[in-house]
Design a protein around this motif. Structure first.
Motif, PDB file in Angstrom:
ATOM      1  N   SER A   1     -30.343  -6.781  11.543  1.00 45.98           N
ATOM      2  CA  SER A   1     -31.083  -6.073  12.504  1.00 45.98           C
ATOM      3  C   SER A   1     -30.488  -6.056  13.907  1.00 45.98           C
ATOM      4  N   VAL A   2     -30.903  -5.386  14.863  1.00 47.51           N
ATOM      5  CA  VAL A   2     -30.427  -4.977  16.010  1.00 47.51           C
ATOM      6  C   VAL A   2     -30.313  -6.522  16.704  1.00 47.51           C
ATOM      7  N   ALA A   3     -31.376  -7.048  16.675  1.00 47.60           N
ATOM      8  CA  ALA A   3     -31.367  -8.531  17.296  1.00 47.60           C
ATOM      9  C   ALA A   3     -30.429  -9.390  16.567  1.00 47.60           C
ATOM     10  N   GLU A   4     -30.206  -9.451  15.270  1.00 45.45           N
ATOM     11  CA  GLU A   4     -29.244 -10.325  14.668  1.00 45.45           C
ATOM     12  C   GLU A   4     -27.799  -9.848  14.988  1.00 45.45           C
ATOM     13  N   ALA A   5     -27.644  -8.523  15.125  1.00 48.93           N
ATOM     14  CA  ALA A   5     -26.023  -8.165  15.397  1.00 48.93           C
ATOM     15  C   ALA A   5     -25.944  -8.336  16.912  1.00 48.93           C
TER      16      ALA A   5
ATOM     17  N   LEU B   1       0.859  -1.232  -0.060  1.00 47.23           N
ATOM     18  CA  LEU B   1      -0.048  -0.001   0.022  1.00 47.23           C
ATOM     19  C   LEU B   1       0.900   1.174   0.090  1.00 47.23           C
ATOM     20  N   PRO B   2       0.333   2.585  -0.479  1.00 45.89           N
ATOM     21  CA  PRO B   2       1.122   3.597  -0.436  1.00 45.89           C
ATOM     22  C   PRO B   2       1.553   4.149   0.969  1.00 45.89           C
ATOM     23  N   ALA B   3       2.749   4.515   1.116  1.00 42.85           N
ATOM     24  CA  ALA B   3       3.431   4.797   2.281  1.00 42.85           C
ATOM     25  C   ALA B   3       2.324   5.806   2.978  1.00 42.85           C
ATOM     26  N   GLY B   4       2.126   6.887   2.235  1.00 41.40           N
ATOM     27  CA  GLY B   4       1.237   7.995   2.855  1.00 41.40           C
ATOM     28  C   GLY B   4       0.063   7.514   3.294  1.00 41.40           C
ATOM     29  N   LEU B   5      -0.596   6.691   2.527  1.00 42.46           N
ATOM     30  CA  LEU B   5      -1.890   6.011   3.123  1.00 42.46           C
ATOM     31  C   LEU B   5      -1.909   5.524   4.346  1.00 42.46           C
ATOM     32  N   THR B   6      -0.989   4.248   4.421  1.00 39.81           N
ATOM     33  CA  THR B   6      -1.066   3.711   5.412  1.00 39.81           C
ATOM     34  C   THR B   6      -0.559   4.483   7.057  1.00 39.81           C
ATOM     35  N   LYS B   7       0.487   5.455   6.602  1.00 41.34           N
ATOM     36  CA  LYS B   7       0.620   6.174   7.873  1.00 41.34           C
ATOM     37  C   LYS B   7      -0.399   6.958   8.563  1.00 41.34           C
ATOM     38  N   ARG B   8      -1.344   7.303   7.594  1.00 42.49           N
ATOM     39  CA  ARG B   8      -2.353   8.028   8.132  1.00 42.49           C
ATOM     40  C   ARG B   8      -3.246   7.312   8.820  1.00 42.49           C
ATOM     41  N   PHE B   9      -3.372   6.272   8.213  1.00 43.40           N
ATOM     42  CA  PHE B   9      -4.349   5.115   8.871  1.00 43.40           C
ATOM     43  C   PHE B   9      -3.677   4.541  10.133  1.00 43.40           C
ATOM     44  N   GLU B  10      -2.253   4.164  10.242  1.00 45.81           N
ATOM     45  CA  GLU B  10      -1.809   3.882  11.498  1.00 45.81           C
ATOM     46  C   GLU B  10      -1.833   4.827  12.486  1.00 45.81           C
ATOM     47  N   GLN B  11      -1.890   6.130  12.272  1.00 48.93           N
ATOM     48  CA  GLN B  11      -1.996   7.036  13.151  1.00 48.93           C
ATOM     49  C   GLN B  11      -3.051   7.356  13.810  1.00 48.93           C
ATOM     50  N   GLU B  12      -4.320   7.250  12.892  1.00 48.20           N
ATOM     51  CA  GLU B  12      -5.513   7.687  13.136  1.00 48.20           C
ATOM     52  C   GLU B  12      -6.559   6.451  13.273  1.00 48.20           C
ATOM     53  N   GLY B  13      -6.030   5.423  12.814  1.00 53.16           N
ATOM     54  CA  GLY B  13      -7.045   4.341  12.917  1.00 53.16           C
ATOM     55  C   GLY B  13      -8.332   4.642  11.881  1.00 53.16           C
ATOM     56  N   TRP B  14      -9.387   3.784  12.019  1.00 54.49           N
ATOM     57  CA  TRP B  14     -10.500   3.977  11.010  1.00 54.49           C
ATOM     58  C   TRP B  14     -11.818   3.795  12.029  1.00 54.49           C
ATOM     59  N   LEU B  15     -12.852   4.518  11.420  1.00 54.30           N
ATOM     60  CA  LEU B  15     -14.186   4.798  11.982  1.00 54.30           C
ATOM     61  C   LEU B  15     -15.061   3.887  11.205  1.00 54.30           C
ATOM     62  N   LEU B  16     -15.985   3.136  11.827  1.00 57.92           N
ATOM     63  CA  LEU B  16     -16.919   2.279  11.441  1.00 57.92           C
ATOM     64  C   LEU B  16     -18.069   3.116  11.792  1.00 57.92           C
ATOM     65  N   THR B  17     -19.189   3.516  10.807  1.00 59.10           N
ATOM     66  CA  THR B  17     -20.573   3.815  11.355  1.00 59.10           C
ATOM     67  C   THR B  17     -21.550   2.963  10.488  1.00 59.10           C
ATOM     68  N   ARG B  18     -22.457   2.651  11.602  1.00 59.65           N
ATOM     69  CA  ARG B  18     -23.487   1.450  11.249  1.00 59.65           C
ATOM     70  C   ARG B  18     -25.043   2.255  11.494  1.00 59.65           C
ATOM     71  N   THR B  19     -25.839   2.202  10.759  1.00 58.31           N
ATOM     72  CA  THR B  19     -27.390   2.232  11.132  1.00 58.31           C
ATOM     73  C   THR B  19     -27.859   0.907  10.924  1.00 58.31           C
ATOM     74  N   TYR B  20     -28.811   0.674  12.011  1.00 58.26           N
ATOM     75  CA  TYR B  20     -29.557  -0.667  12.012  1.00 58.26           C
ATOM     76  C   TYR B  20     -30.871  -0.335  11.526  1.00 58.26           C
ATOM     77  N   HIS B  21     -31.291  -0.773  10.498  1.00 60.41           N
ATOM     78  CA  HIS B  21     -32.684  -0.428   9.785  1.00 60.41           C
ATOM     79  C   HIS B  21     -33.365  -2.101   9.836  1.00 60.41           C
ATOM     80  N   ASP B  22     -34.543  -2.060   9.901  1.00 66.14           N
ATOM     81  CA  ASP B  22     -35.263  -3.323   9.903  1.00 66.14           C
ATOM     82  C   ASP B  22     -35.232  -3.722   8.724  1.00 66.14           C
ATOM     83  N   GLU B  23     -35.356  -2.920   7.550  1.00 65.79           N
ATOM     84  CA  GLU B  23     -35.713  -3.471   6.075  1.00 65.79           C
ATOM     85  C   GLU B  23     -34.185  -3.919   5.383  1.00 65.79           C
ATOM     86  N   ILE B  24     -32.974  -3.594   5.901  1.00 67.33           N
ATOM     87  CA  ILE B  24     -31.987  -4.058   5.220  1.00 67.33           C
ATOM     88  C   ILE B  24     -30.642  -4.302   5.964  1.00 67.33           C
ATOM     89  N   GLY B  25     -29.606  -5.200   5.731  1.00 63.90           N
ATOM     90  CA  GLY B  25     -28.882  -5.512   6.565  1.00 63.90           C
ATOM     91  C   GLY B  25     -29.219  -6.277   7.860  1.00 63.90           C
TER      92      GLY B  25
END
Length: 332
Positions: A170-174, A144-168
């Protein structure tokens, strides 16, 4: 190179994962019990192993083999799509449209505890396609490009999720429950920021490291689901529909830089291109067993035609804190 049992030769053909052709005498679970140490040693050396000729024919047999090889199985928590449970921590493959690529990822890499070992059993191979691709996470990180990995190494990553009943999922399944107090307790324990929306949906954010050190040999690995769970990996028409329906902030899942900045489409494309350059694959055959070191090796699923039945188990839990993460873990 051969395993320590002389009659078992490991095929290390380029472009394919290591393949062991089982010379079975007795039931599949008896064979797995006898050769458990050899199987685990091969996975430790190569990061993955495909066992061919084991003759796995149903969930009970597959589950018995899983339990012979693994130290312990673990429940699937926080899945991004539903699975069918066969009991005793044996699951179907994730329900994902057969016409769509399931891009490279490390299972549950957004959690503070995740499987160190993944086990897959092919009960019915598809007519075409459907291979499980594999990629060495240390080699991916180096490419991977060194500049890209350096930023992710320093900051990490963020996962955002929205649990809907219609797709993906559900809260109960997760979370295994839809009781709000129980979900809240789980989120606090697992360093997940959460909020219930007025429409009843649940929105979560979790900040994780993108680069870890393998808990056994210490090698640095690219360990995350930044590309797979990105809006830019979705089929364009699917993304367009979901954005129109829920808005960008209401997508079932999306990824960002650790500071919350959006990740550009070209970054996700570059990640997937590096994964593809380091992918090995072989067609499934009915009865196959696949073992994957989940920290060292990413896996994917390719589109397929016809029925495909692959079972999975998550095993040998590893704590994120034991992998020397390169960024602080928590909520954001």
């Amino acid at each position: 190179m051969p395993l320590s049992t002389p009659s078992h030769d490991l095929d290390l053909s380029p472009g394919s994962p290591p393949v062991l052709r089982a010379e079975r005498d007795g039931s599949p679970e008896e064979w797995a019990a006898r050769h458990r140490d050899h199987l685990r040693a091969a996975v430790a050396e190569h990061g993955c192993l495909l066992v061919r000729g084991l003759g796995l024919t149903g969930p009970d047999t597959a589950g018995a083999v899983f339990r012979r090889v693994a130290r312990t199985l673990m429940p699937d928590r926080e899945p991004f799509a539903p699975r069918r449970s066969y009991g005793d921590d044996v699951y179907s493959a994730t329900k994902w449209p057969p016409t769509q690529q399931m891009c490279m990822h490390h299972e549950v890499s957004y959690a503070v505890e995740f499987p160190g070992l993944m086990l897959f059993a092919c009960l019915e191979a598809p007519a075409s396609g459907g291979a499980t691709g594999l990629a060495d996470a240390a080699a991916v990180l180096d490419a991977l490009p060194a500049g890209l990995t350096k930023r992710f190494e320093q900051e990490g990553w963020l996962l955002t999720r929205t649990y809907h009943d219609e797709i993906g999922a559900s809260v109960a399944e997760a979370f295994g429950t839809d009781d709000r107090d129980a979900v809240a307790a789980y989120c606090r324990e697992q360093a997940i920021d959460f909020a219930w929306r007025p429409d009843g949906s649940l929105r979560t954010r979790q900040h994780r490291a993108a680069v870890l050190h393998h808990p056994v040999d210490g090698r640095r690995v690219w360990f995350n689901q930044i590309a797979f769970l990105s809006e830019w990996t979705m089929e364009p028409e699917v993304r367009e529909f979901l954005v129109e329906e829920y808005g960008v902030d209401g997508l079932p899942f999306n990824t960002r830089y650790g500071n919350g900045d959006p990740i550009d489409e070209d970054v996700v494309r570059a990640l997937n291109e590096v994964y593809e350059a380091h992918t090995v694959r072989t067609r499934w055959a009915s009865g196959d067993l696949l073992l994957v070191d989940n920290v060292r090796t990413a896996h994917s699923r390719e589109p397929f035609d016809g029925p495909r039945e692959v079972l999975a188990a998550l095993a040998d839990p590893v704590r994120l804190a034991d992998c020397a993460p390169t960024a602080e873990v928590g909520t954001s």
